[in-house]
Design an enzyme around this catalytic site. Sequence first.
Site, PDB file in Angstrom:
ATOM      1  N   LYS A  71       0.928  -0.955   0.029  1.00  0.00           N
ATOM      2  CA  LYS A  71      -0.059   0.000   0.081  1.00  0.00           C
ATOM      3  C   LYS A  71       0.799   1.165  -0.069  1.00  0.00           C
ATOM      4  O   LYS A  71       1.439   1.423   0.759  1.00  0.00           O
ATOM      5  CB  LYS A  71      -0.733  -0.129   1.217  1.00  0.00           C
ATOM      6  CG  LYS A  71      -2.324   0.812   1.073  1.00  0.00           C
ATOM      7  CD  LYS A  71      -2.159   2.254   0.958  1.00  0.00           C
ATOM      8  CE  LYS A  71      -2.015   2.642   2.424  1.00  0.00           C
ATOM      9  NZ  LYS A  71      -1.552   4.170   2.590  1.00  0.00           N
TER      10      LYS A  71
ATOM     11  N   GLY B 187       6.954   4.516   8.540  1.00  0.00           N
ATOM     12  CA  GLY B 187       6.103   5.783   8.678  1.00  0.00           C
ATOM     13  C   GLY B 187       5.978   6.373  10.098  1.00  0.00           C
ATOM     14  O   GLY B 187       7.167   6.381  10.791  1.00  0.00           O
ATOM     15  N   SER B 188       5.142   6.892  10.560  1.00  0.00           N
ATOM     16  CA  SER B 188       5.000   7.446  11.769  1.00  0.00           C
ATOM     17  C   SER B 188       4.685   6.606  12.807  1.00  0.00           C
ATOM     18  O   SER B 188       4.328   5.464  13.039  1.00  0.00           O
ATOM     19  CB  SER B 188       3.903   8.544  11.834  1.00  0.00           C
ATOM     20  OG  SER B 188       2.603   7.903  12.214  1.00  0.00           O
ATOM     21  N   THR B 189       5.403   7.167  14.228  1.00  0.00           N
ATOM     22  CA  THR B 189       5.618   6.205  15.345  1.00  0.00           C
ATOM     23  C   THR B 189       4.106   5.851  15.908  1.00  0.00           C
ATOM     24  O   THR B 189       3.943   4.743  16.189  1.00  0.00           O
ATOM     25  CB  THR B 189       6.467   6.938  16.565  1.00  0.00           C
ATOM     26  OG1 THR B 189       7.772   6.845  15.792  1.00  0.00           O
ATOM     27  CG2 THR B 189       6.388   6.147  17.638  1.00  0.00           C
ATOM     28  N   GLU B 190       3.235   6.999  15.673  1.00  0.00           N
ATOM     29  CA  GLU B 190       1.926   6.804  16.053  1.00  0.00           C
ATOM     30  C   GLU B 190       1.300   5.468  15.440  1.00  0.00           C
ATOM     31  O   GLU B 190       0.498   4.678  16.047  1.00  0.00           O
ATOM     32  CB  GLU B 190       1.040   8.225  15.837  1.00  0.00           C
ATOM     33  CG  GLU B 190      -0.114   8.331  16.365  1.00  0.00           C
ATOM     34  CD  GLU B 190      -0.842   9.863  15.821  1.00  0.00           C
ATOM     35  OE1 GLU B 190      -0.049  10.518  15.188  1.00  0.00           O
ATOM     36  OE2 GLU B 190      -2.224   9.737  15.913  1.00  0.00           O
TER      37      GLU B 190
ATOM     38  N   GLY C 136       2.687   3.430  13.687  1.00  0.00           N
ATOM     39  CA  GLY C 136       3.347   2.103  13.947  1.00  0.00           C
ATOM     40  C   GLY C 136       2.923   1.310  15.574  1.00  0.00           C
ATOM     41  O   GLY C 136       2.850   0.338  15.474  1.00  0.00           O
TER      42      GLY C 136
ATOM     43  N   GLU D 216       9.636   0.593  10.948  1.00  0.00           N
ATOM     44  CA  GLU D 216      10.840   1.621  10.817  1.00  0.00           C
ATOM     45  C   GLU D 216      10.003   3.002  11.042  1.00  0.00           C
ATOM     46  O   GLU D 216       9.304   3.156  10.001  1.00  0.00           O
ATOM     47  CB  GLU D 216      11.560   1.342   9.342  1.00  0.00           C
ATOM     48  CG  GLU D 216      12.843   1.962   9.566  1.00  0.00           C
ATOM     49  CD  GLU D 216      12.722   3.526   9.001  1.00  0.00           C
ATOM     50  OE1 GLU D 216      12.577   4.206   9.865  1.00  0.00           O
ATOM     51  OE2 GLU D 216      12.837   3.854   7.760  1.00  0.00           O
TER      52      GLU D 216
ATOM     53  N   CYS E 170      13.384  10.332   7.924  1.00  0.00           N
ATOM     54  CA  CYS E 170      13.086   9.639   9.139  1.00  0.00           C
ATOM     55  C   CYS E 170      14.412   9.978   9.962  1.00  0.00           C
ATOM     56  O   CYS E 170      14.356   9.970  11.376  1.00  0.00           O
ATOM     57  CB  CYS E 170      12.580   8.320   9.356  1.00  0.00           C
ATOM     58  SG  CYS E 170      13.227   7.222   8.087  1.00  0.00           S
TER      59      CYS E 170
ATOM     60  N   GLU F 158       9.442  15.042  16.372  1.00  0.00           N
ATOM     61  CA  GLU F 158      10.049  14.988  15.199  1.00  0.00           C
ATOM     62  C   GLU F 158       9.218  16.006  14.221  1.00  0.00           C
ATOM     63  O   GLU F 158       7.924  15.868  14.024  1.00  0.00           O
ATOM     64  CB  GLU F 158       9.728  13.405  14.514  1.00  0.00           C
ATOM     65  CG  GLU F 158      10.135  13.338  12.932  1.00  0.00           C
ATOM     66  CD  GLU F 158      10.129  11.934  12.831  1.00  0.00           C
ATOM     67  OE1 GLU F 158       8.915  11.219  12.829  1.00  0.00           O
ATOM     68  OE2 GLU F 158      10.902  11.364  12.034  1.00  0.00           O
TER      69      GLU F 158
END
Lengths: 480, 331
Positions: A184, A236-239, A241, A258, A292, A389
């Site tokens: 995706k 992508g973003s930590t959120e 993830g 990652e 990142c 970030e």
Amino acid sequence: MSQLFEYAPAPESRSIVDVAPSYGLFVDGEFVDGSGESMKTVNPATEEVLSEIAVGTEADVDRAVKAARRAFTRVWGPMRPADRGKYLFRIARILQERAREFAVLESLDNGKPIRESRDVDVPLAAAHFFYHAGWADKLGHAGLGPDPRPHGVAGQVIPWNFPLLMLAWKVAPALATGNTVVLKPAETTPLTALLFAEVCRQADLPPGVVNIVTGAGDTGRAVVEHEDVDKVAFTGSTEVGRSIARAVAGTRKVLTLELGGKAANIVFDDAPIDQAVEGIVRGIFFNQGHVCCAGSRLLVQESVHDEVIASLQRRIGSLRVGDPLDKNTDIGAINSADQLARIRELSDIGEAEGAHRWQPACELPDRGFWFPPTVFTDVSPAHRIARDEVFGPVLSVLTFRTPDEAVAKANNTTYGLSAGIWTEKGSRILAIADRLRAGVVWANTFNQFDPTSPFGGYKQSGYGREGGRHGLAAYLKESS
Amino acid sequence: MTHVLDPGTLEAGTRPAPGSGAPFDDVTRSDAALRAFLHGLPGVDQVGAEQRAATLGTRSIKTTAKAWAIDTAISMVDLTTLEGADTPGKVRSLAAKARRPDPADPTAPAVAAVCVYGDLAGVAVEALEGSGVHVAAVATAFPSSRASREVKLADVRDAVGNGADEIDMVIDRGAFLSGRYLEVFEEIVAVRQECGDAHLKVILETGELFTYDNARRASWLAMLAGADFVKTSTGKISPAATLPVCLVMLEAVRDFRAATGRQVGVKPAGGIRTTKDAVKHLVLVNETVGADWLSPDWFRFGASSLLNDLLLQRQKLRTGHYSGPDHVSID
């Protein structure tokens, strides 16, 4: 900087790319219509709508996963590894042959300068396929036992900052190890993934080995949560993830993440100053800071602070911000209105918290999403611009006096993806690198990537590695 | 460190005599002090410097920018002949070309200077009279610099006496590489005194210094000794001028001006043969030190075959098609 030597516009021609007015999904080797709505993808430099893109539904994702499963059990799994390698070599060569097309399309859809898509993104993407093609028939030597096996169907969700390159990071190792893929691409940058689908057809890749389902968050969730997906890889973003980790917890799925970063770029007083300044610029302004592993925190030794900042500001003054397709552009457009809003918000907070904002005099285009290169000095480790970030061209400058203080400040982050060390003293590089909790530590350089080198993070920057021998482990079951 | 000294310490543009109270006077009081100073300059990371030069080499200079760059490059050429077989006739022919590089097109600018051996400087002076084109003579036992101090100074005296208004001296690489920095410094100072009003270009012969750190140190050494220009190479050694070496020297003159207020020029020489090379150097100047150096007073190309390629490219821009080597004059 100079008014004497004005570079005439040198735009790369758009005529090499042929963007269709609308795109469907790539499932089982065919372009098919999605069963849901569609969304628009825009050129962030002009806000011009480039194309209408299908938004994959759960049903679409299910079709794609079924196709991937079929391809895995009937064709790709049983195939001789050397033959899988041939397909990867073929894809790599086609990427090189169509490099200009990919570069122009990437810059159009993402906003990054053509110099970077041409010299970094596309060549590196091809390099990843070449590298993994070589591994396909040598997996028994990867240190994972004599006969490591693929997981099966890999569900992969990638970000918008390096659309084609992140695709390559995901697809190349998955295919080389015998997995099939449902990928995706990011909501705002689906076009090069769709062009890659065409490359798969051109390379005669068996249907179903690579499936591309475009869409936004819901589509990604459907991929990740599909019960017949064996392996999930997300960048992508930590959120997001974190929510993926929750969704995958308790299932048989294997997961690599990652995520974000807030890398420290540490400049000691014995650093090669001119090259360090180049490295700082490359660290934070490469790809508009949408990286990142960007060196978003500059830790500079107090005794050279003024000198480094003066050099840095002079250098930033020579950066050329503007049309991403102009071959002389250094900094392109911010990828989306949402991202621009976030960068603005965090920069305003930085100022409100007492840091000092500096931006060079630079004219920004009227339309599109733009943010000038920005340096914050007088930043304290407690400021949000030193912790969150930003994912934009915003550098926070902190100082230190001793190596211990540098290490303590560098590690004082919830992330741990990358770091940089600048010193002419080799022993110091080794000593400091040992103590930094970051997946990648660059010495006297920054933002250098290579398919042979594993990449990944500590702490909230995620887990698992991509690239190199270590990266193969994420796509293989160890054999005994 | 050198970068942070107050730029206002010296009046801009003055040419300090050693011992006049310039900010770095104390660093040349002894060999040890000079060594400490030169080795205290920030290092140059080779990979980074080469990467930066390569990136700037990808700048795309087209249409109006290219036209400006070509004319500027022509006006910066030190048209050079330094062969054992040089004759007065060859020098006069070169001088004619220097005055009017493109016989068919009077709008092509004249070059900056003609560069010859000292014994032929008189011929060049005569042939260039009234043209505004300078006469540069190489001296100090060019290209090796292997002669006694007296012979080198006599060489300079002779060239100046023959009317050269620019002297291109070579440093003693043997002394530099064995760490006798003060000796090199004193020799440049002595040569400068011998030059009188003539401008002094100091050839570092970077191809024999091997490291960028050395190129930076030698640049500073030459500037401290009063060089008006630092020049990469004699053209007799390979590698001669390269983009990264030029970058390092440009950074040195930039930092030197920031620290002392005095501007020093840069002259890459040898190996620059194509318009593309020349344009890359101009981009390097533009983005490293800025517009202040984009004039023949502060930047030169030491070259011979470069001029014809510039002229061919100039003709191409004007007519829209390439001509050929017969459409420009041979030297």
